[in-house]
Scaffold this motif. Sequence first.
Motif, mmCIF file in Angstrom:
data_model
loop_
_atom_site.group_PDB
_atom_site.id
_atom_site.type_symbol
_atom_site.label_atom_id
_atom_site.label_comp_id
_atom_site.label_asym_id
_atom_site.label_seq_id
_atom_site.Cartn_x
_atom_site.Cartn_y
_atom_site.Cartn_z
ATOM 1 N N LEU A 36 1.782 10.246 4.715
ATOM 2 C CA LEU A 36 3.009 9.444 4.842
ATOM 3 C C LEU A 36 2.869 8.198 3.974
ATOM 4 C CD1 LEU A 36 5.719 8.960 6.578
ATOM 5 C CD2 LEU A 36 4.309 7.313 7.818
ATOM 6 N N ASN A 37 3.872 7.949 3.154
ATOM 7 C CA ASN A 37 3.900 6.736 2.329
ATOM 8 C C ASN A 37 4.822 5.726 3.004
ATOM 9 O OD1 ASN A 37 3.893 4.898 0.187
ATOM 10 N ND2 ASN A 37 5.407 6.049 -1.001
ATOM 11 N N GLU A 130 9.468 3.794 -7.564
ATOM 12 C CA GLU A 130 9.512 4.503 -8.844
ATOM 13 C C GLU A 130 8.375 5.499 -9.012
ATOM 14 O OE1 GLU A 130 9.354 1.085 -11.373
ATOM 15 O OE2 GLU A 130 11.524 1.071 -11.615
ATOM 16 N N PHE A 131 7.292 5.262 -8.299
ATOM 17 C CA PHE A 131 6.104 6.082 -8.503
ATOM 18 C C PHE A 131 5.848 6.967 -7.294
ATOM 19 C CE2 PHE A 131 5.584 2.599 -11.445
ATOM 20 C CZ PHE A 131 5.077 3.221 -12.575
ATOM 21 N N ASP A 132 6.003 8.276 -7.470
ATOM 22 C CA ASP A 132 5.704 9.256 -6.431
ATOM 23 C C ASP A 132 4.201 9.213 -6.171
ATOM 24 O OD1 ASP A 132 5.368 11.495 -4.848
ATOM 25 O OD2 ASP A 132 6.702 12.765 -6.031
ATOM 26 N N THR A 133 3.823 8.997 -4.913
ATOM 27 C CA THR A 133 2.389 8.894 -4.594
ATOM 28 C C THR A 133 1.774 10.256 -4.291
ATOM 29 O OG1 THR A 133 2.965 8.601 -2.265
ATOM 30 C CG2 THR A 133 2.623 6.588 -3.584
ATOM 31 N N GLY A 134 2.617 11.265 -4.115
ATOM 32 C CA GLY A 134 2.118 12.568 -3.668
ATOM 33 C C GLY A 134 2.291 12.744 -2.168
ATOM 34 N N ALA A 135 2.939 11.766 -1.533
ATOM 35 C CA ALA A 135 3.140 11.826 -0.084
ATOM 36 C C ALA A 135 4.098 12.954 0.288
ATOM 37 C CB ALA A 135 3.702 10.493 0.426
ATOM 38 N N VAL A 136 3.933 13.452 1.535
ATOM 39 C CA VAL A 136 4.812 14.497 2.037
ATOM 40 C C VAL A 136 6.161 13.891 2.422
ATOM 41 C CG1 VAL A 136 5.073 16.311 3.770
ATOM 42 C CG2 VAL A 136 2.779 15.711 2.933
#
Lengths: 222, 142
Positions: A36-37, A130-136
Amino acid sequence: MDEVRILEIKQSVFASNDREADRLRNELKEKGVFLLNLMSSPGSGKTTTLRRTIEALKDEMKIGVMEADIDSDVDARSIAKTGVKAIQLHTGGMCHLDAGMTRQGLEGLGTDDVELTILENVGNLVCPAEFDTGAVKNAMILSVPEGDDKPLKYPLMFSICDVVLINKIDVMPYFDFDLEKCREYIRMRNPAAKVIPICARTGEGIGEWAEWLRSKVRAWRG
Amino acid sequence: MHELGIVFHIIRSVEEVGRENRIRRVLAVTLELGEVSGVVESYLQDCWQWAAARSEMLAGAALEVETIPARTLCEACGEVYPTVRYGRTCPACGSAQTHLLQGNETMIRDITVPEDGADASAAESAEAVCAGSGRHGTNAEL
């Protein structure tokens, strides 16, 4: 002057990060780790909300926390007191985490025995969006003193979030915060976003939020 | 402050393309930047100067920015208007049912590299391009 040639690239600046984020999400899926981000402005109550979330879920799932800040380890220390695994990530002056930094954080945390990892992103409503962290899933906290017009001012942040927690609802009588107007502004930017009013200090609304998160973790782990 | 992160991603992407194409030096990178992309060009250039100098492939390379004007379409009346001036509300009919057609780009359009076999003189040509561009005076000293 020497001869030169031009190579067409036509690639978004964010494309390489998006690819890395997708790779990371696939790996997390295989390992059964939910990431989770969690994003918000500074001072919106991220760490207090996180402690409440941990209290609500730690008996049923193994939790790990990554605290991202430009400097200091006060948040990681505060979270470690709850008994879950926590590490501090320093961004070295950067205002956000990207997928590469998140991967390094996950390696540092160690996810072999973790089912739910929560990334507390740098307090900022602009760049982390702006930056996708890879979080679901992406979650954000908007606190009442910040104002109900924030979805209009920071549309990208609200448009990428799966859930918006409206925190500090206990002080609503003292501020010009219109909850219905805020819901409407969020809907304008992101009709799919779930809105949950909470008060991290008193625990109000945490049950509904924990239930949302629990169902997403279960769905991800299959 | 996100300009630094964006610069790192530009460098990473260009280096990737460069390796795939066996390119050792890049002389210039052209970026398409939308008016409402939220990226400040002067900060971007400052970050670029600092970060590109630390890349073997990109040291001394110029960052050329082409600004894409922001235009919004009104779904209610079909008007297309300049976003920066009028925002999200249509100036023709007052509707808020609008969406951005263009102006949010942060796109690496192309890179300029020395012609094949020009590697030996790559350093010189990099200097020539930077000095000639007039925007990167300090780069010429690198």
